[in-house]
Enzyme design. Structure first.
Site, PDB file in Angstrom:
ATOM      1  CB  SER A 280      -0.930  -0.057   1.102  1.00 43.28           C
ATOM      2  OG  SER A 280      -2.034  -0.823   0.985  1.00 43.28           O
ATOM      3  CB  ALA A 281       4.469   2.126   0.691  1.00 45.99           C
TER       4      ALA A 281
END
Length: 428
Positions: A88-89
């Site tokens: 999710s970064a």
């Protein structure tokens, strides 16, 4: 494990037991010696993979180090151009692409998405704005029965979301674990006619002068090398795990519904099939140096190396307000503002950025001109709690070192890694 660390103003060299073949490489300003030591301790043996750490201060690199192993067997050392999938970064990178388009007047945050992407106006979404989508309030977090074949085709997923009716969480904060990326890529495609994979190269890698940004598997000839994911390869019959996850997803949790898809476990094992898709919320492949450089621009009024990556006016609006309102999918306060999130507890993680599953993170604090990125290839290992708590402790050490730097001055470190180049121009 005995570790010998030598730090000076220009470089840091760390070596442990020669029999382990483990080596720290890179450079750091001497004020950040304790940061480098802590980072080294996060990779105690070859079975725990590897990673990289980069720190920028006032738009200048002050730490760029890496260590450990990029493969499951612990035989391939992490290198200057090793990059893991950061889960999710990736959302922080996709959001920055949209901000670049806003900066050029191609998109406005408060304009309905359907004004740019007419198909998106179906089923009651005609008034949903870009800002609401970027704050995870679109009511479209559920994958709604998407198959693995669907997830492999980003255009199919964009079309599905455009045609979907929002759910009961419309207008409420509800983390869009996977659909967030296709919402942004559908919007970006409607405006530019280009895939988000291309836009990662054109809007991030090229202006920032680094090869270290990719969405999915880097093309043949790219100097960036993908790290294998370190995780159990025989999770108790992944079919059983998948069946259990599906039961939970359907019956209990919006958070699981936003994340689960058939074959979820197998998608991140072995050669990482997930990399063959285009999922701008999850399958970014990035070096720590590239990610810290992007956030370094945000922490420095939008400027990096004399180039205005984003306008100072736009960057000034990227810092959101703290809020303790729980996210409806995560169950925790995770305030989102224009694609990035903050941590609403004083002095824990000042600033904003995005954390990924497993603990990779890109972060910045405009108030102090500081940014950092920690990326690694561990997932579901015995160090999982260390991975999630480690970057908080690491950031505290970074902030303390930055305070010393303000008093003593610092020397930017020599940057490593391959500069941006067109994939076709890179020697194989």
């Amino acid at each position: 494990m005995k570790v010998d660390i030598r730090v000076d103003r220009r470089a840091v060299s760390i070596r442990d037991d020669p029999d382990a073949g483990h080596r720290m490489s890179g450079a750091a300003d001497s004020n950040f010696g304790c940061v480098v030591r802590f980072f080294a301790s996060m990779f105690p043996a070859r079975r725990f993979g590897g990673g990289a750490l980069a720190v920028y201060l006032d738009g200048q690199p002050v730490v760029d180090v890496w260590t450990g192993w990029s493969d499951l067997s612990g035989e391939v050392p992490w290198a200057a151009d090793t990059a893991p999938m950061v889960f999710s970064a990736t959302k922080g990178m996709a959001s920055t692409v949209i901000h670049r388009l806003v900066d050029r007047g191609l998109i406005d945050y408060d304009t309905p998405v359907a004004d740019y992407w007419p198909e998106f106006g179906a089923n009651g979404k005609s008034d949903l704005t870009v800002r609401e989508v970027m704050r995870h309030r679109a009511g479209l977090s559920g994958l709604r029965g998407a198959t693995w074949d669907d997830l492999l085709d980003h255009v199919v997923m964009e079309d599905r979301l455009a045609a979907a009716a929002p759910g009961r969480l419309l207008g409420k904060p509800a983390y869009h674990a996977l659909t967030y990326g296709w919402l942004l890529s559908g919007l970006a495609r409607a405006v530019t006619g280009k895939d988000m994979r291309v836009l990662f190269r054109e809007e991030l890698a090229e202006p920032l002068g680094t090869d270290g940004f990719h969405l999915g598997r880097p093309p043949a000839g790219s100097p960036t090398r993908v790290a294998e994911i370190i995780m159990p390869q025989n999770i108790v019959g992944s079919g059983l795990v998948n069946a259990l996850a599906q039961r939970v997803a359907i019956g209990l949790s919006g958070g699981y519904r936003s994340l689960y898809f058939p074959g979820m476990i197998a998608a991140v094992q072995g050669d990482i099939p997930l990399l063959d898709a285009e999922i701008p919320a999850a399958n970014g492949v990035v070096t720590a140096r590239a990610l810290a450089r992007m956030y370094g621009a945000l922490a420095n009024g939008g400027e990096i190396d004399g180039t205005q990556f984003l306008s100072s006016e736009l960057v000034a609006g990227l810092t959101g307000q703290p809020s303790l309102q729980p996210d409806r999918n995560l169950g925790l306060p995770m305030p989102f503002h224009l694609g990035y999130h903050s941590i609403p507890f004083p002095n824990v993680m000042p600033g904003f950025g995005h954390v990924g599953m497993g603990g990779s993170v890109g972060w910045n604090d405009p108030a102090t001109g500081l940014s950092f990125a920690l990326v690694h290839n561990r997932l579901l290992t015995p160090l999982v709690m260390t991975d999630y708590g480690g970057f908080v402790a690491l950031y505290r050490l970074i902030r303390q070192a930055a305070e010393r730097v303000r008093k003593r001055g610092f020397h930017p470190v020599t940057e490593y890694g391959a500069p941006y180049s067109e994939p076709g121009a890179v020697a194989g």
